[in-house]
Design an enzyme around this catalytic site. Structure first.
Site, PDB file in Angstrom:
ATOM      1  N   LYS A   1     -48.943 -14.807  15.315  1.00 37.31           N
ATOM      2  CA  LYS A   1     -48.980 -16.223  14.922  1.00 37.31           C
ATOM      3  C   LYS A   1     -49.621 -17.091  15.995  1.00 37.31           C
ATOM      4  O   LYS A   1     -50.449 -17.947  15.687  1.00 37.31           O
ATOM      5  CB  LYS A   1     -47.562 -16.770  14.673  1.00 37.31           C
ATOM      6  CG  LYS A   1     -46.839 -16.155  13.497  1.00 37.31           C
ATOM      7  CD  LYS A   1     -45.504 -16.866  13.250  1.00 37.31           C
ATOM      8  CE  LYS A   1     -44.563 -16.800  14.442  1.00 37.31           C
ATOM      9  NZ  LYS A   1     -43.997 -15.481  14.702  1.00 37.31           N
TER      10      LYS A   1
ATOM     11  N   ARG B   1     -38.691 -21.515   9.282  1.00 36.53           N
ATOM     12  CA  ARG B   1     -38.262 -20.138   9.488  1.00 36.53           C
ATOM     13  C   ARG B   1     -37.107 -19.768   8.575  1.00 36.53           C
ATOM     14  O   ARG B   1     -36.496 -18.719   8.750  1.00 36.53           O
ATOM     15  CB  ARG B   1     -37.831 -19.964  10.946  1.00 36.53           C
ATOM     16  CG  ARG B   1     -38.799 -19.141  11.776  1.00 36.53           C
ATOM     17  CD  ARG B   1     -38.396 -19.254  13.228  1.00 36.53           C
ATOM     18  NE  ARG B   1     -38.689 -18.056  13.964  1.00 36.53           N
ATOM     19  CZ  ARG B   1     -39.745 -17.911  14.758  1.00 36.53           C
ATOM     20  NH1 ARG B   1     -40.637 -18.871  14.879  1.00 36.53           N
ATOM     21  NH2 ARG B   1     -39.921 -16.804  15.420  1.00 36.53           N
TER      22      ARG B   1
ATOM     23  N   ARG C   1     -46.586  -7.307  25.347  1.00 40.48           N
ATOM     24  CA  ARG C   1     -46.696  -8.701  25.809  1.00 40.48           C
ATOM     25  C   ARG C   1     -45.707  -8.981  26.948  1.00 40.48           C
ATOM     26  O   ARG C   1     -45.982  -9.770  27.838  1.00 40.48           O
ATOM     27  CB  ARG C   1     -46.426  -9.643  24.627  1.00 40.48           C
ATOM     28  CG  ARG C   1     -46.566 -11.110  24.952  1.00 40.48           C
ATOM     29  CD  ARG C   1     -46.491 -11.968  23.714  1.00 40.48           C
ATOM     30  NE  ARG C   1     -45.179 -11.918  23.085  1.00 40.48           N
ATOM     31  CZ  ARG C   1     -44.897 -12.425  21.882  1.00 40.48           C
ATOM     32  NH1 ARG C   1     -45.838 -13.004  21.173  1.00 40.48           N
ATOM     33  NH2 ARG C   1     -43.680 -12.354  21.400  1.00 40.48           N
TER      34      ARG C   1
ATOM     35  N   ARG D   1     -41.485 -14.106  29.037  1.00 40.07           N
ATOM     36  CA  ARG D   1     -40.579 -14.715  28.054  1.00 40.07           C
ATOM     37  C   ARG D   1     -39.215 -14.052  28.116  1.00 40.07           C
ATOM     38  O   ARG D   1     -39.126 -12.828  28.184  1.00 40.07           O
ATOM     39  CB  ARG D   1     -41.178 -14.557  26.641  1.00 40.07           C
ATOM     40  CG  ARG D   1     -42.234 -15.584  26.320  1.00 40.07           C
ATOM     41  CD  ARG D   1     -42.873 -15.338  24.980  1.00 40.07           C
ATOM     42  NE  ARG D   1     -41.930 -15.285  23.865  1.00 40.07           N
ATOM     43  CZ  ARG D   1     -42.282 -15.450  22.602  1.00 40.07           C
ATOM     44  NH1 ARG D   1     -43.544 -15.691  22.297  1.00 40.07           N
ATOM     45  NH2 ARG D   1     -41.385 -15.368  21.646  1.00 40.07           N
TER      46      ARG D   1
ATOM     47  N   ARG E   1     -34.421 -10.244  16.893  1.00 39.46           N
ATOM     48  CA  ARG E   1     -35.447 -11.149  16.363  1.00 39.46           C
ATOM     49  C   ARG E   1     -36.008 -10.630  15.041  1.00 39.46           C
ATOM     50  O   ARG E   1     -36.268 -11.402  14.118  1.00 39.46           O
ATOM     51  CB  ARG E   1     -36.553 -11.354  17.391  1.00 39.46           C
ATOM     52  CG  ARG E   1     -36.082 -12.269  18.526  1.00 39.46           C
ATOM     53  CD  ARG E   1     -36.927 -12.123  19.752  1.00 39.46           C
ATOM     54  NE  ARG E   1     -38.312 -12.544  19.561  1.00 39.46           N
ATOM     55  CZ  ARG E   1     -39.299 -12.176  20.355  1.00 39.46           C
ATOM     56  NH1 ARG E   1     -39.064 -11.362  21.374  1.00 39.46           N
ATOM     57  NH2 ARG E   1     -40.516 -12.606  20.133  1.00 39.46           N
TER      58      ARG E   1
HETATM   59  P1  ADP Z   1     -41.713 -15.091  17.843  1.00 36.56           P
HETATM   60  O1  ADP Z   1     -42.128 -15.373  16.444  1.00 36.56           O
HETATM   61  O2  ADP Z   1     -42.546 -14.029  18.497  1.00 36.56           O
HETATM   62  O3  ADP Z   1     -40.233 -14.826  17.987  1.00 36.56           O
HETATM   63  P2  ADP Z   1     -41.877 -17.946  18.579  1.00 36.56           P
HETATM   64  O4  ADP Z   1     -42.476 -18.491  19.807  1.00 36.56           O
HETATM   65  O5  ADP Z   1     -42.437 -18.389  17.281  1.00 36.56           O
HETATM   66  O6  ADP Z   1     -42.013 -16.368  18.737  1.00 36.56           O
HETATM   67  O7  ADP Z   1     -40.297 -18.252  18.555  1.00 36.56           O
HETATM   68  C1  ADP Z   1     -39.481 -17.966  19.689  1.00 36.56           C
HETATM   69  C2  ADP Z   1     -38.040 -18.432  19.457  1.00 36.56           C
HETATM   70  O8  ADP Z   1     -38.007 -19.859  19.267  1.00 36.56           O
HETATM   71  C3  ADP Z   1     -37.306 -17.875  18.228  1.00 36.56           C
HETATM   72  O9  ADP Z   1     -36.741 -16.598  18.454  1.00 36.56           O
HETATM   73  C4  ADP Z   1     -36.232 -18.962  18.008  1.00 36.56           C
HETATM   74  O10 ADP Z   1     -35.170 -18.815  18.938  1.00 36.56           O
HETATM   75  C5  ADP Z   1     -36.976 -20.238  18.342  1.00 36.56           C
HETATM   76  N1  ADP Z   1     -37.616 -20.846  17.154  1.00 36.56           N
HETATM   77  C6  ADP Z   1     -38.953 -20.923  16.908  1.00 36.56           C
HETATM   78  N2  ADP Z   1     -39.207 -21.532  15.741  1.00 36.56           N
HETATM   79  C7  ADP Z   1     -37.988 -21.857  15.208  1.00 36.56           C
HETATM   80  C8  ADP Z   1     -37.551 -22.485  13.998  1.00 36.56           C
HETATM   81  N3  ADP Z   1     -38.412 -22.918  13.079  1.00 36.56           N
HETATM   82  N4  ADP Z   1     -36.228 -22.636  13.802  1.00 36.56           N
HETATM   83  C9  ADP Z   1     -35.340 -22.216  14.699  1.00 36.56           C
HETATM   84  N5  ADP Z   1     -35.663 -21.608  15.849  1.00 36.56           N
HETATM   85  C10 ADP Z   1     -36.970 -21.421  16.114  1.00 36.56           C
END
Ligand code: ADP
Length: 191
Positions: free
Chosen positions: A13, A88, A127, A133, A144
Site C-alpha cells: 500500500k 480498515r 522490511r 517499525r 496484524r
Molecule cells: P500495515 O498495513 O503494513 O500494517 P500501516 O502503516 O497501514 O501498515 O498500519 C500500521 C498500524 O497503524 C496498524 O497495525 C494499526 O495499528 C494502525 N492503523 C493504520 N490504519 C488504521 C485504521 N484505519 N484504523 C485503525 N488503526 C489503523
C-alpha cells in the site's frame, strides 16, 4: 478523483500509494504514516496509540476518524485523495461515509491489493531489516494478518457491492502492480 487503497500488511500500500498519488496528482494520505508521526513526535494522540501500533491492533475508530477525516475532506475539495490504510473496517467505512457524503467526498474507486500470506510475511520480515517499525517482527505479524482477516477483509464485499472494487494481483513486481492499478483506474474513469 478519490481513490482508496486497501490490502493486508505487506501488500505494498505504501509504495503504490506514493507512486499513484504522484502519477495522478492526488494527495497521498497514509493512515499508518500519520499515526507513526504522532508517536514519533510524542503528541498526546501519539502516546495514546503507541501500544496499539506495537501490538498490531487497530487504534480506536474515533481517533483515526478525527485524525484523517479533516484531511480527506480537504483533499477531496482540492485535487482529490489517494487514501492508504483507511478505512480498515466496515464500521470505519460507514462512519467515514456519513461525513464524506455530505461533502460529496466519497471514493470513486477502491483498489484491493491481494497477495498470498507467505509472501506478505516474507515482505514484512524483509522490511524489518531496513525500517525500524515496532510492528514489523515475527511476533506481531501474525496478529496484524489476523486483524486484517477479521476487520478489514469484509470491506472487499462491501465495496464490491457498491460497484467500486478493483482486485489487483499484488504478487508481482512493483512496476507491474502500478501498471495494473493505473489500467483499472483508467477503466473506472472512462466507465
Ligand atoms: P500495515 O498495513 O503494513 O500494517 P500501516 O502503516 O497501514 O501498515 O498500519 C500500521 C498500524 O497503524 C496498524 O497495525 C494499526 O495499528 C494502525 N492503523 C493504520 N490504519 C488504521 C485504521 N484505519 N484504523 C485503525 N488503526 C489503523
Amino acid at each position: 478523483m478519490n481513490v482508496l487503497l486497501i490490502g493486508p500488511p505487506g501488500s505494498g500500500k505504501g509504495t503504490q500509494g506514493e507512486r499513484l498519488a504522484q502519477r495522478l496528482g492526488l494527495e497521498h494520505i497514509a493512515a499508518g504514516d500519520l499515526l507513526r508521526a504522532e508517536v514519533e513526535a510524542q503528541t498526546p494522540l501519539g502516546r495514546r496509540v503507541a501500544d496499539f501500533l506495537t501490538r498490531g491492533d487497530l487504534v480506536p475508530d474515533a481517533v483515526i476518524l478525527g485524525l484523517l477525516m479533516p484531511r480527506v475532506l480537504a483533499a477531496a475539495d482540492a485535487s482529490g485523495y489517494l487514501l492508504d490504510g483507511f478505512p480498515r473496517s466496515v464500521e470505519q467505512a460507514l462512519e467515514a461515509r456519513k461525513l464524506a457524503d455530505q461533502a460529496d467526498a466519497g471514493p470513486h474507486a477502491v483498489i484491493y491489493l491481494d497477495a498470498p500470506r507467505d509472501e506478505l510475511v516474507r515482505r514484512i520480515l524483509a522490511r524489518a531489516e531496513i525500517e525500524d517499525r515496532t510492528d514489523d517482527n515475527p511476533h506481531t505479524v501474525g496478529n496484524r494478518l489476523e486483524v486484517f482477516d477479521d476487520a478489514t477483509r469484509p470491506l472487499v464485499d462491501y465495496y464490491r457491492e457498491r460497484g467500486l472494487l478493483h482486485v489487483i494481483d499484488a504478487n508481482q513486481d512493483e512496476d507491474a502492480v502500478t501498471a495494473e492499478i493505473l489500467a483499472a483506474l483508467d477503466g473506472a474513469a472512462t466507465g
